[in-house]
Design an enzyme around this catalytic site. Structure first.
Site, PDB file in Angstrom:
ATOM      1  N   ASP A 116       0.794  -1.234   0.000  1.00 36.50           N
ATOM      2  CA  ASP A 116       0.000   0.000   0.000  1.00 36.50           C
ATOM      3  C   ASP A 116       0.832   1.292   0.000  1.00 36.50           C
ATOM      4  O   ASP A 116       1.817   1.412   0.736  1.00 36.50           O
ATOM      5  CB  ASP A 116      -0.881   0.068   1.250  1.00 36.50           C
ATOM      6  CG  ASP A 116      -1.763  -1.141   1.431  1.00 36.50           C
ATOM      7  OD1 ASP A 116      -1.618  -2.113   0.678  1.00 36.50           O
ATOM      8  OD2 ASP A 116      -2.594  -1.114   2.355  1.00 36.50           O
ATOM      9  N   GLN A 132       4.160   0.534   2.276  1.00 37.55           N
ATOM     10  CA  GLN A 132       4.303  -0.714   3.010  1.00 37.55           C
ATOM     11  C   GLN A 132       5.443  -1.520   2.390  1.00 37.55           C
ATOM     12  O   GLN A 132       5.455  -1.770   1.180  1.00 37.55           O
ATOM     13  CB  GLN A 132       3.010  -1.519   2.937  1.00 37.55           C
ATOM     14  CG  GLN A 132       1.797  -0.808   3.518  1.00 37.55           C
ATOM     15  CD  GLN A 132       1.758  -0.903   5.028  1.00 37.55           C
ATOM     16  OE1 GLN A 132       1.306  -1.892   5.579  1.00 37.55           O
ATOM     17  NE2 GLN A 132       2.239   0.125   5.697  1.00 37.55           N
ATOM     18  N   TRP A 175       1.356  -0.676   9.687  1.00 38.99           N
ATOM     19  CA  TRP A 175       0.499  -0.805   8.522  1.00 38.99           C
ATOM     20  C   TRP A 175       0.088   0.561   7.976  1.00 38.99           C
ATOM     21  O   TRP A 175       0.635   1.593   8.336  1.00 38.99           O
ATOM     22  CB  TRP A 175      -0.725  -1.649   8.872  1.00 38.99           C
ATOM     23  CG  TRP A 175      -0.379  -3.101   9.074  1.00 38.99           C
ATOM     24  CD1 TRP A 175       0.844  -3.692   8.950  1.00 38.99           C
ATOM     25  CD2 TRP A 175      -1.285  -4.134   9.452  1.00 38.99           C
ATOM     26  NE1 TRP A 175       0.761  -5.026   9.211  1.00 38.99           N
ATOM     27  CE2 TRP A 175      -0.529  -5.338   9.527  1.00 38.99           C
ATOM     28  CE3 TRP A 175      -2.640  -4.177   9.734  1.00 38.99           C
ATOM     29  CZ2 TRP A 175      -1.119  -6.567   9.864  1.00 38.99           C
ATOM     30  CZ3 TRP A 175      -3.229  -5.398  10.068  1.00 38.99           C
ATOM     31  CH2 TRP A 175      -2.466  -6.577  10.127  1.00 38.99           C
ATOM     32  N   THR A 176      -0.931   0.541   7.149  1.00 37.90           N
ATOM     33  CA  THR A 176      -1.296   1.709   6.349  1.00 37.90           C
ATOM     34  C   THR A 176      -1.734   2.900   7.202  1.00 37.90           C
ATOM     35  O   THR A 176      -2.421   2.747   8.209  1.00 37.90           O
ATOM     36  CB  THR A 176      -2.406   1.328   5.364  1.00 37.90           C
ATOM     37  OG1 THR A 176      -1.861   0.408   4.430  1.00 37.90           O
ATOM     38  CG2 THR A 176      -2.944   2.527   4.621  1.00 37.90           C
ATOM     39  N   ARG A 239      -8.894  -0.724  10.656  1.00 42.49           N
ATOM     40  CA  ARG A 239      -7.607  -0.310  10.099  1.00 42.49           C
ATOM     41  C   ARG A 239      -7.723   0.814   9.063  1.00 42.49           C
ATOM     42  O   ARG A 239      -8.769   1.089   8.523  1.00 42.49           O
ATOM     43  CB  ARG A 239      -6.871  -1.499   9.483  1.00 42.49           C
ATOM     44  CG  ARG A 239      -7.616  -2.286   8.406  1.00 42.49           C
ATOM     45  CD  ARG A 239      -6.759  -3.492   8.002  1.00 42.49           C
ATOM     46  NE  ARG A 239      -7.387  -4.348   7.012  1.00 42.49           N
ATOM     47  CZ  ARG A 239      -8.101  -5.432   7.287  1.00 42.49           C
ATOM     48  NH1 ARG A 239      -8.310  -5.773   8.549  1.00 42.49           N
ATOM     49  NH2 ARG A 239      -8.613  -6.178   6.313  1.00 42.49           N
TER      50      ARG A 239
END
Length: 642
Positions: A116, A132, A175-176, A239
């Site tokens: 991502d 990512q 993460w994103t 998320r």
């Protein structure tokens, strides 16, 4: 179907911080114009970076230096790894084939896995791109944030990792996330962390030094996590926080993707300091039977001008785009609608084309996922990034040592002519890579293939206009014996070898001389039972390779064509990625292709017309494309390039 456990409150242990963080919103430092010679500044920056990388080189206990790949925890973490659709023996790829696949002007790291796009922004004269990244291998896992900077969105310098999974609240992955540029010039970054227990939580980070145009060093807030899954939301269903926007009440507002059973939802929070949050009673939006919503994006578009708007802009001349990435299908869907600031809700203009429905609009009908936009205040435009995954096998990725690229950044705006869809177009800076070009005017009869006389075809930019012979068009419209094709679909049509009265016609790229390997980008015009014509824009990869461990598909969708418009397409070819833009970007298709024969000098370009009853006139220009400057920083590279 979600587990019943998803309806219970999430319980996790919070580890004490050594100290309470000072106010995370750093004191404002207004940007001042730099008047020193650019080469001198860049040389000093390069030396500064060289020092920082020593500091950051071993930032995380999870980031190894031996190049080994640790076991992926994607299923435990609740996210999807690369899916291997074909249960066949790996193809016998050789280094010649695999080397050819690496792109020349699309962003990708030097090696390893990437997915991502994260937190893109323009700051102090530089475009920043975070992503990512697995620093330890070429498959998903050990996710950290890669970082690169550019002055033009095309030429990039790789910088050290900015965030690695070194805290309990992101031990299983950084993460994103998204960046928000505040009114005082400071920056906050919200991102999802996967905890040591695989709970998805939201965390806060910010630059250590706002005077640094490279934003090399970032600090994680000592009070992290700032948000945990609320009651009723699963531990692995929370998320990807968005860029924040300002409310009329002076607060900042964000939304986060989730699901309740099979209903995809976007949860909304308000904050004044990015440390404490108030959850709104309503979701921004929700759509039943769409599954988990990832990587939500929410932004305004102008109804009156082809310009970008800052994320907080609202008013009578504004529409709002809600985009969600569908975890079930790995596709990005969007809808146009109206945002209500008073209660933080959004309503689509057309409920039948709501986000995630089979009839909803998509940014791209091929390989394009987890996309993210940002407002480029430098050129007053909104820029779209999208992750372009692979269509080959995981074994092939391991053999070549890398996986995934990013699409060419696109401008995105509301279509002023239709008002019902977005238009996307490669950023104008990509045209700086154009080298020599040739113009062509061709009349192509039915069932004809013509080779286009250009040399090296692995890196191309093609712009084309097509017209169907008027007499043929009128004849077919009147002919009742011509079979109606009301149920036509690019995906189920069988591809460009299946002929109809008015199509397909377009280009065969990355094609060998015998046409045994070819990727086709084309229009297909259908006649309905009401005798009305409808146009589709498609890409066929069914014959793109002889390899057996590659997913080959036909992509595409309907494309609006208004009265008096010619059919237009643009194609960017860059080795193993082909991007098509139909009718000025109303319909876009990205595909990954892996030819075994149509590589290097053996790759040719053809124009074809497989229609049974129509002659077409094609007017087009073909540019060969230079490679982009995408490499690690060095003093020499920085000065010589600029």
């Amino acid at each position: 179907m979600a587990s019943s456990d998803a309806l219970l409150p999430v319980i996790f242990r919070r580890k004490p911080s050594d100290s309470i963080a000072d106010n995370l919103i750093m004191e404002s430092r207004r940007r001042q114009p730099i008047k020193v010679h650019r080469a001198v500044i860049l040389l000093l920056i390069a030396l500064y970076v060289a020092l920082i990388v020593i500091h950051n080189g071993s930032a995380s206990k999870n980031i190894g230096s031996n190049g080994t790949t640790t076991k992926s925890h994607a299923h435990l973490a609740g996210v999807s790894e690369k899916r291997n659709f074909r249960k066949t023996e790996p193809f016998a790829w050789n280094n010649t084939m695999l080397s050819w696949q690496r792109t020349a002007f699309h962003f990708q790291p030097e090696k390893n896995w990437m997915n991502d796009p994260n937190g893109p922004l323009f700051y102090k004269g530089l475009y920043h791109f975070f992503y990512q990244y697995n620093p330890n291998g070429d498959v998903w896992g050990d996710i950290a944030w890669g970082h690169a900077v550019s002055m033009d969105l095309i030429h990039w310098l790789h910088l050290p990792l900015v965030m690695v999974p070194d805290q309990w609240y992101d031990a299983n992955g950084v993460w994103t996330g998204s960046a928000t540029l505040l009114d005082d010039g400071s920056i906050v970054m919200l991102y999802t962390g996967s905890t040591d227990n695989f709970v998805q939580v939201q965390n806060l980070a910010y630059p250590e030094d706002l005077s640094d145009p490279l934003l090399l060093k970032w600090t994680k807030f000592s009070g992290n996590p700032v948000l945990v899954p609320p009651p009723g939301i699963g531990a692995k269903d929370f998320r990807d926080p968005t860029t924040a926007w300002e409310t009329l009440g002076g607060k900042w507002r964000i939304t986060i993707g989730s699901k309740v059973n099979r209903t995809g939802i976007s949860i909304v929070y308000d904050t004044t300091d990015f440390k404490t949050y108030e959850k709104l009673d309503n979701s921004l939006h929700q759509v039943p039977d769409t599954g988990m919503w990832e990587c939500i994006d929410f932004y305004p578009v102008s109804k009156t001008e082809i310009i970008g708007l800052g994320t907080s802009v609202n008013g009578p001349d504004v529409k709002h785009i809600l985009k969600a990435s569908m975890d079930d299908t790995r596709t990005d869907h969007y809808a146009i609608g109206t945002y209500y600031d008073s209660n933080g809700t959004w309503i689509p203009d057309d409920p039948n084309s709501d986000v995630g429905k089979s009839t909803s609009l998509r940014y791209d009908y091929g390989k394009f996922y987890a996309s993210k936009t940002f407002y480029d205040q430098n050129k007053k435009r909104r820029i779209l990034w999208g992750w372009i995954g692979e269509s080959d096998s995981e074994a092939a990725d391991v053999q070549k040592g890398w996986s995934s690229v990013q699409g060419i950044p696109r401008t995105v705006a509301l279509d002023m002519k239709t008002g019902k869809n977005l238009v996307q177009w490669p950023v104008e800076e990509v045209e700086s890579l154009r080298l020599s070009s040739k113009k062509f005017e061709m009349k192509v009869k039915p069932e004809t293939v013509v080779q286009v006389n250009v040399s090296s075809t692995a890196q191309l930019d093609i712009e084309a206009e097509f017209e169907i012979n008027k007499e043929d068009l009128e004849k077919i419209a009147r002919d009742e014996s011509v079979e109606a094709e009301d149920d036509f679909s690019c995906e189920t049509s069988g591809g460009s070898t299946v002929s109809g009265s008015l199509g397909p016609f377009g280009f065969s790229v990355l094609t060998d001389e015998n046409l045994s390997e070819q990727t086709t980008v084309y229009f297909y015009v259908t006649k309905g039972k009401d005798s009305k014509l409808k146009t589709f824009f498609c890409t066929d990869t069914l014959r793109s390779t002889m390899a057996t461990d590659v997913v080959r598909s036909v992509y595409g969708s309907f494309v609006p064509v208004l009265e008096g418009e010619k059919l237009t397409m643009r194609i960017l070819v860059d080795h193993s990625i082909v991007e098509g833009f139909g009718q000025g970007g109303r319909t876009c298709i990205t595909s990954r292709v892996y030819p075994t024969e149509a590589i290097y000098g053996a790759a040719k370009l053809f124009l074809f017309n497989n229609a049974l009853n129509a002659t077409i006139m094609a007017s087009f220009e073909v540019w060969q494309m230079n490679g982009a400057f995408i490499r690690p920083y060095s003093a020499d590279d920085l000065v010589l390039h600029h």
